[in-house]
Design an enzyme around this catalytic site. Structure first.
Site, mmCIF file in Angstrom:
data_model
loop_
_atom_site.group_PDB
_atom_site.id
_atom_site.type_symbol
_atom_site.label_atom_id
_atom_site.label_comp_id
_atom_site.label_asym_id
_atom_site.label_seq_id
_atom_site.Cartn_x
_atom_site.Cartn_y
_atom_site.Cartn_z
ATOM 1 N N ARG A 65 -70.266 3.607 75.305
ATOM 2 C CA ARG A 65 -69.313 4.566 75.027
ATOM 3 C C ARG A 65 -69.983 6.704 75.719
ATOM 4 N NH1 ARG A 65 -69.540 5.935 70.855
ATOM 5 N NH2 ARG A 65 -71.712 5.534 70.434
ATOM 6 N N LYS A 206 -64.889 0.788 68.486
ATOM 7 C CA LYS A 206 -65.336 1.106 67.895
ATOM 8 C C LYS A 206 -64.490 3.061 67.643
ATOM 9 C CE LYS A 206 -69.207 0.486 67.707
ATOM 10 N NZ LYS A 206 -69.984 -0.177 66.531
ATOM 11 N N ASP A 263 -71.958 -6.634 63.079
ATOM 12 C CA ASP A 263 -71.671 -4.867 62.897
ATOM 13 C C ASP A 263 -70.250 -3.864 62.231
ATOM 14 O OD1 ASP A 263 -72.174 -2.757 65.053
ATOM 15 O OD2 ASP A 263 -70.033 -2.504 66.046
ATOM 16 N N ARG A 328 -74.315 -6.821 78.065
ATOM 17 C CA ARG A 328 -73.523 -6.899 76.133
ATOM 18 C C ARG A 328 -72.788 -7.814 77.009
ATOM 19 N NH1 ARG A 328 -73.696 -3.901 70.958
ATOM 20 N NH2 ARG A 328 -74.121 -1.581 71.883
#
Length: 522
Positions: A65, A206, A263, A328
């Site tokens: 990010r 996110k 998460d 990831r």
């Protein structure tokens, strides 16, 4: 904060019209199956299949990010409720509308993949999502990470949040009022999120998390949390808060307990609920022996980001960090054999704050008082180490309030007060767990053993630490157990792992002073 704080007239969202997107797009492909999306991704040259069956894709220039390129539209709804600053940067409403229209126009001639999904496993607090992407693998990521609609659920119902993600669209900083051509823009009043100029899929999840972090406290008084959650055979829920690299996903994937999620969760009066339908794990140096559940979850239907192949061309080399440390994998939560579906649980009895202390001074486990729990939640401490970010040449303390400051539109104390109320209501015990270094800082000491960390968490959950003697840390005031099943006694007090006690004391004092200074700023 309640809905009255933002006026009820401003709460209704007006998400992007699917019709307008279809009109602009060359070909609109809606709610494709994972198999269909993988086929499109392969035909489009977006990725390759690994021998384990997972699709492997690269995110391009951005492998993580870019928080400084995230903005929130400042309008009548958000003017007084959002905590404006370096994290929540204001964006002009008219410029948002103009940029949105240009993004729609840019869809002409492109394939557009549209997905209807949900965020929130507890029906009362569910948000309906519309995810629009120009890459097939981004749509696969969204299919994995968000909750899939039930078979009998209508996809014609109004959505709460629309996400439009187009890596090929680049903003004009001079025209659009952004720092760079890549951007993430949240319009909370209209329920629209725009993501451009970046291929990193994590921006999608996110940005939705950020929107939920605004609406759940405002509408419902629900605490949104950047944490993992699992549940034991007796129905005892545990939460694991922590920043990236502290072990949230790894420690919550426990074969002896059932996974709720890795998460993002909400804590409501009724209990805990997952926001997502998948997990998003870091896989750098993934090891089947130490993390079998995650390793075995990487199979057909999973998605790998920025991992590279072994020399044979089809097996993944999890140790290869030449593209990024932030490799990831996204996989559906039901790839974990003992996952809880639907992903809900009772109020937690134990809460773990995870930190990877690269200075090697925090104890491997400590019991927190209610005030310490509030302080450490506001601090959100971990440490960055060399190699994880450009410009980091030595360990550096980093603080992220509530273990997720980058995703919190409201003031940090709004979330902290909600946590304190929930802890008091349910008498939850909070623990600090250091998954970082012992015997010295990064480069001198060694990383905490994962089996030892698991043993300490198991002891806390089982009640084995309730009756053991404790000693107080002289600098941090933390209660450290003197005994723990399965853990050598000499590891429990961090000073005992250092060869030079004076150096330990000096390092601990520096970090304690940094904590005090940061708390004074909050």
């Amino acid at each position: 904060m309640t809905m009255d704080a933002v006026t009820s007239s401003s709460v209704a969202t007006t998400p992007a019209s699917l019709d307008s997107i279809v009109q602009q797009a060359g070909h609109c492909l809606r709610d494709l199956s994972p198999e269909q999306l993988i086929d499109y991704a392969l035909r489009n040259g977006e990725g390759k299949l690994a021998d384990c069956g997972a699709l492997v894709c690269k995110t391009g220039k951005f492998t993580g990010r870019t928080p400084k390129d995230r903005y929130i539209v400042r309008d009548q709804l958000t003017e007084r409720s959002v905590d404006w600053g370096d994290v929540n940067q204001p964006f002009d409403a008219d410029r948002f509308d103009a940029l949105y229209e240009r993004m729609l126009a840019n869809l002409a001639g492109q394939n557009v993949y549209v997905r209807y999904a949900r965020a929130g496993a507890m029906a009362r607090y569910c948000f309906r999502l519309q995810i629009v992407t120009t890459l097939a693998w981004h749509n696969l990521y969204s299919q994995i990470m968000f909750l899939r609609p039930d078979e009998n659920e209508s996809t014609d119902r109004p959505v709460d949040i629309t996400v439009l993600a187009d890596p090929n669209f680049r903003a004009d900083p001079a025209l659009d009022g952004v720092r760079n051509p890549n951007f993430t823009l949240l319009n909370l009043a209209k329920g629209i999120i725009l993501i451009g100029g970046t291929g990193y899929a994590g921006e999608i999840k996110k940005s939705v998390f950020s929107a939920l972090n605004y609406w759940l406290p405002v509408r419902y008084g629900v605490l949104p949390m950047h944490c993992a959650a699992n549940i034991g055979e007796q129905g005892d829920t545990a939460l694991f808060f922590g920043l990236s690299g502290t072990g949230k996903t790894t420690l919550s994937a426990d074969p002896t307990r059932r996974l709720i999620g890795d998460d993002e969760h909400g804590w409501a009066d009724e209990g805990i609920f997952n926001f997502e339908g998948g997990c998003y794990a870091k896989v750098i140096n993934l090891n089947k022996e130490h993390e079998p559940q995650i390793f075995n979850a990487i199979r057909p239907g999973a998605l790998l980001e920025n991992t590279l192949f072994q020399s044979n061309g089809s097996s993944i080399n999890y140790a290869d960090r030449s593209l990024t440390e932030n490799t990831r994998c996204a996989y559906p939560i039901d790839h974990i054999p003992n996952a809880v579906i639907p992903s809900v649980g009772s109020a937690p009895k134990h809460i773990f704050f995870l930190t990877a202390d690269a200075f090697g001074v925090l104890p491997p486990i400590a019991r927190l008082t209610p005030q310490q729990a509030l302080d450490y939640f506001l601090l959100g401490y971990t440490a960055k180490i060399p190699g994880t970010e450009q410009g980091i040449s030595s360990p550096m303390a980093t603080f992220s309030s509530c273990f997720g400051a980058a995703f919190l539109p409201l003031p940090a104390r709004t979330y902290a007060n909600l946590l304190r109320a929930r802890i008091e209501q349910h008498n939850a015990q909070v623990w600090l767990v250091n998954t970082g270094w012992k015997g010295g800082g990064f480069g001198v000491g060694k990383r905490m053993s994962l089996p030892h960390t698991r043993a300490m968490i198991k002891a806390a959950l089982s009640g084995a630490l309730d009756a053991v003697p404790y000693e107080q840390h002289p600098e941090f005031g933390l209660a450290m157990p003197r005994r723990c099943p399965g853990v050598p006694t000499e590891l429990l007090n961090p000073i005992d792992t250092w060869d030079y006690k004076g150096m330990y004391t000096a390092a601990a004092r520096r970090l304690a002073n940094a904590f005090s200074k940061k708390l004074g700023e909050l």
